[in-house]
Enzyme design. Sequence first.
Site, PDB file in Angstrom:
ATOM      1  N   GLU A 289       0.832  -1.202   0.000  1.00 42.01           N
ATOM      2  CA  GLU A 289       0.000   0.000   0.000  1.00 42.01           C
ATOM      3  C   GLU A 289       0.870   1.256   0.000  1.00 42.01           C
ATOM      4  O   GLU A 289       1.892   1.307   0.680  1.00 42.01           O
ATOM      5  CB  GLU A 289      -0.897  -0.012   1.237  1.00 42.01           C
ATOM      6  CG  GLU A 289      -1.810   1.204   1.373  1.00 42.01           C
ATOM      7  CD  GLU A 289      -2.541   1.240   2.695  1.00 42.01           C
ATOM      8  OE1 GLU A 289      -3.537   1.975   2.798  1.00 42.01           O
ATOM      9  OE2 GLU A 289      -2.113   0.536   3.631  1.00 42.01           O
ATOM     10  N   LYS A 347      -9.698   2.234  -2.993  1.00 43.20           N
ATOM     11  CA  LYS A 347     -10.179   1.781  -1.693  1.00 43.20           C
ATOM     12  C   LYS A 347     -11.510   2.456  -1.377  1.00 43.20           C
ATOM     13  O   LYS A 347     -11.648   3.673  -1.501  1.00 43.20           O
ATOM     14  CB  LYS A 347      -9.151   2.113  -0.606  1.00 43.20           C
ATOM     15  CG  LYS A 347      -9.514   1.600   0.775  1.00 43.20           C
ATOM     16  CD  LYS A 347      -8.408   1.918   1.784  1.00 43.20           C
ATOM     17  CE  LYS A 347      -8.738   1.352   3.161  1.00 43.20           C
ATOM     18  NZ  LYS A 347      -7.690   1.683   4.152  1.00 43.20           N
ATOM     19  N   CYS A 401      -5.462  -2.652   2.936  1.00 40.80           N
ATOM     20  CA  CYS A 401      -5.286  -2.464   4.381  1.00 40.80           C
ATOM     21  C   CYS A 401      -6.519  -2.893   5.168  1.00 40.80           C
ATOM     22  O   CYS A 401      -6.851  -4.071   5.272  1.00 40.80           O
ATOM     23  CB  CYS A 401      -4.902  -1.016   4.662  1.00 40.80           C
ATOM     24  SG  CYS A 401      -4.386  -0.727   6.374  1.00 40.80           S
TER      25      CYS A 401
END
Length: 542
Positions: A289, A347, A401
């Site tokens: 990430e 995301k 994440c």
Amino acid sequence: MSDSRRLKPRVMAGNPGTGWLNSTSRIPGLDFVACAGLGAVMGLGHAPVSFPLGVLLALPVLGWMFLRAQGSRQAFIIGLLAGTGYFGATMFWIVEPFLVQPESHGWMAPFALVLTATGMSLFWAIPFCLARQFFSDGTFAVPALAALWSLAEFSRSILFTGFPWGLIGYVWSELPLFQLVSATGPFGLGFVTYLACLVPAMHQLPRLVRIGFPASVLALAMFFGWVRLEGAEQSRADDEVRVRVVQPNAEQQLKWKPGMAEVFFERMLRFTAERPEGTGSPDVVVWPETAFAFARDLNPQVLETIAEAAGPEAMAIAGVQRREEGRVFNSVVFIDGSGQLFDVYDKHHLVPFGEYVPLAGLLGIVGLEGIAGGGTKGFSAGPGPRVVKLPELPSVLPLICYEAVFPADVRAKGGRPGWLLHVTNDAWFGEISGPYQHLVQARARAIEQGLPLVRAANTGISAVVDAYGRVASSIPLGEAAYLDYDLPAPIAPTLYVRSGEWPWMFIAFLTLVAARVAGTATRPPRTPGQPRPEDMYPDDAN
């Protein structure tokens, strides 16, 4: 009403009103410590300690204290204190993000831990309160508490954007029993755990039942996991996809400093371009990430440089921060062998107060900004989970994440993927417990779906996980390295994939109905003129 009537002990059927919790509506100081301590002992079941015996020992005692609570108010306090101890022990890593830039955010660290622990503890306190209020007979209050407790865990994964970290089912992560999430999911495993471990507190039952029931339930769950793993082979995917996972070990406090972004970028390029003797070129190269802290506009030269290091036949995947039409996204980019941008995933499940700030305009006035979101406005959310179709490779579902802690985020549009991809920057979580717990939750997603998972973490733990949640290969925390591994094969869709949360929720609902009906049927009739409990104990009335 006289004081003697107000203080008269309430005695449940077959349950003496003695013990640590006395007949008053207040809990003695020792009991405050006992309740919080029991919760903290339960928290030891989570990684990296992974001591599930703490749950087996503490839950029956907590159930015993619940049965001796004098009314719903005291039961609420028991749950609140135990939950505060549990979440304080499990999630003390939550102070770490605030200490990356202590001069800006350090003052928030103690508030974050206290508010998180006490806020999450409400999801323990409320089921304790409801179980005591609506299931007054001790024989049936315990299974009702188990059902309500597991439903409360499910609700905290949804309410206020959700935060299902530290689910009780994860304490079994190092035992074959953990395989039960393939059938029940983590919330169903939590229901099994609560039900089995609370039954020993029911002194009305014969001792053989109190000991035999939990032992039988946990033994059957363990046997299920053992059988499931016994015949499992760590086979490769049909097309033998070679994956390279790159871990740069970029410390969070250094990552964004001038000149350091280039250092870490060059390190990842070097790891990507290496070709050890006797090994072929990778088919997929995965960076973590926000792998590089520049080029938010995705400079074509940067993409071409990554593709050149990966090789002309490889697909390079990297986490980036990108800008589009004035908005910033936390994204995963897919770069083909020619250096062209093949696809982008944004995301969608952002971290409140980390990647975005609710009511940002108002809170920005007092200087409260997102820790990781680059200012008050923070990141923008993507449209939702989706499967990415890759040329000549199995399709993949990306998780960035925090998204890996949500079972619902693995149910995506586009059909069933061939593997799961988890890119993360666990440097935010410190080195004590956060990264280890995050890995356990990612493994749970692999077991639930019956899919292999590839995990690239900035500072670790990076890993390749098979469809049974077993770590096939990994890079330890705090190392700069890379690993090559053939992508494990998926297995048939699990029961959890086909049914979701409905089976255990249905059983939990039936448990509540049965407990209510049975408790009502066994309650002795009230003689004419006998005062009602709420008249005798007005402090307990809701």
